[in-house]
Every structure is written in C-alpha cells, then in structure tokens.
Design an enzyme around this catalytic site. Structure first.
Site, mmCIF file in Angstrom:
data_model
loop_
_atom_site.group_PDB
_atom_site.id
_atom_site.type_symbol
_atom_site.label_atom_id
_atom_site.label_comp_id
_atom_site.label_asym_id
_atom_site.label_seq_id
_atom_site.Cartn_x
_atom_site.Cartn_y
_atom_site.Cartn_z
ATOM 1 C CE1 TYR A 1 -3.528 2.744 1.188
ATOM 2 C CE2 TYR A 1 -2.604 3.027 2.710
ATOM 3 C CZ TYR A 1 -3.789 3.461 1.913
ATOM 4 O OH TYR A 1 -4.099 4.354 1.883
ATOM 5 C CE LYS B 1 -3.264 5.348 -1.166
ATOM 6 N NZ LYS B 1 -4.574 6.057 -1.923
#
Length: 251
Positions: free
Chosen positions: A158, A162
């Site tokens: 993740y 990002k």
C-alpha cells in the site's frame, strides 16, 4: 462539528467524475461537489452503499464498476462523458488500505494492492484526458496518503502504491499542462471513518495520532472536501504538480 464549506462558484454545472465515491471519503467528496452545484458521476463497486448515497442526495450518477478491470475503467469514463459531457474534474480517490506485513506479501496480493490503489489512477486519467482537452482544460486530483512517509511496517504494498501516486501526479502534470489540465495530489493523514474504526483503528491508535498532530482532534472525511474543491476550482488555477498534506500537522 461539521467542517465549514466554502462556495466555489466556478464549480457550478462543472462535470465531475469521482472514483470510489460510494462511501467514506469518496461519499463526502460526492456530496461536497453536489453541494457546489456540479454535475457529478461516481464509480464504485459497492452497489448498496452507492444506491443509498444516490437516494440521499438525489443528484449524482452512479456508475457500477470494478476498477481493477481496466476495460471497466475505460467504459466508466465513457459512460460519465456520455452522460455529463466533457469532464472538467477527475478525482481519483478509490483505494483500500489492507494491512499485510513483509512476510505475508505474495505475488498475488502485491498485484492486487497495485490494482486497487495505483493502476486505475493512470488508466482513468488516460481515458479522461481527451474529454478534458475537449472542455478546454481541467483538474485531476489524485488521492495519495502520508502512510508512505511514516515507515509503517504493516503496509509495504500500500505504501508503495501511495508513494507512486506522487510520481504519477508530477509526470501527468508535465504531460497535460500544455493542454491546460492541472494535476495535483492530496495526502491525507489519519482519517477516522466507520470502516477504519471497524477494521483497523482502536481508541489507542486515534489517541496516539492526536497526540502527534498539532490539531488535537480526529480528522474526518469532511476535512478533505474543502482542499479537494479548492484544487478542482479556478482558485488553484496556477497550481499543478503539487502535493497537499491534510494531516492535522502530524508530519
């Protein structure tokens, strides 16, 4: 206490497409643009939550789609453009912050994380850019996160996605700037939503972040609406390739 919301009069009647708009931050963004008088379409995989939102607001167009499917992304973009006309604003919000530490990541789970959190931002922007050129310009707002700046051990896939969104934002800004299309990113801090509280956040986590923040309160989805409206509006007409951190002063 509700977050005060300014009016951006140039957003009235603008065509806006928001991904992941059915619940959480996305639903707050949909409502925020509807309140501005914009013509809003949103994409989401959660049909129940999305239809509830449409019924409550009685204004936005719901486009059901799984953004992991690139053909579905392209079809959603075309559906929005057909219904609303040339798209002026794209908000790439859809994401899912699954926790998975280094030892547990597999090829499949890594690819799933990039598909959910990164890949569709590029292909939705690619699909919408011609419609923005037709409109004479536009604004793309990508949602990243401060998560990749916090050395969080349980979210390597993740955090990678990002961080990559910031690079994508700057590259798209360079490519699309000559077409009067601006591209910026918002990096939220800890946003306390019902989903976050149900899955990840405990009282101690929230208290710990409040202690770190300059603002000693929890941030909610409404705290992101104003910044997003600003980046979508003519008030930020000279701003592109930038990141805006909304974290209550945690960093």
């Amino acid at each position: 206490m509700p977050v005060p919301r300014a009016q951006f009069h140039d957003l009235k009647d603008r065509a806006v497409l928001i991904t992941g708009g059915g619940s959480g931050i996305g639903a707050a963004l949909v409502e925020g643009f509807v309140d501005q008088g914009a013509r809003v379409a949103f994409v989401d995989i959660d049909e129940r939550a999305s239809l509830d939102l449409v019924e409550r607001l009685a204004a936005p167009l719901y486009i059901p789609a799984d953004l992991r499917d690139i053909d579905a992304v392209k079809k959603a973009a075309q559906t929005a453009a057909t219904a609303l006309g040339a798209i002026h604003v794209l908000v790439n919000n859809a994401a899912r912050d699954d926790r998975e530490p280094l030892e547990s990541v597999t090829e499949e789970s890594w690819d799933e994380s990039q598909a959910v959190n990164l890949r569709h931002l590029f292909f939705m922007s690619q699909a919408i850019a011609p419609h923005m050129r037709q409109a004479g310009g536009g604004s793309i707002v990508n949602f990243s996160s401060i998560a990749y700046l916090l050395n969080m051990a349980e979210i390597p896939a993740y955090a990678t996605a990002k961080a990559a969104i910031v690079g994508l934002t700057k590259s798209l800004a360079g490519k699309l700037g000559p077409d009067n299309i601006r591209v910026n990113a918002i990096l939220p801090g800890m946003i306390v939503t019902e989903r976050q509280k149900r899955l990840w956040l405990r009282d101690a986590d929230i208290a710990g972040m409040q202690e770190r923040q300059c603002l000693k309160r929890s941030l909610t989805a409404d705290d992101l609406v104003g910044p997003c409206l600003f980046l979508a509006s003519a008030c930020s007409s000279g701003m592109t390739a930038q990141t805006m951190i909304i974290d209550g002063g945690a960093l």
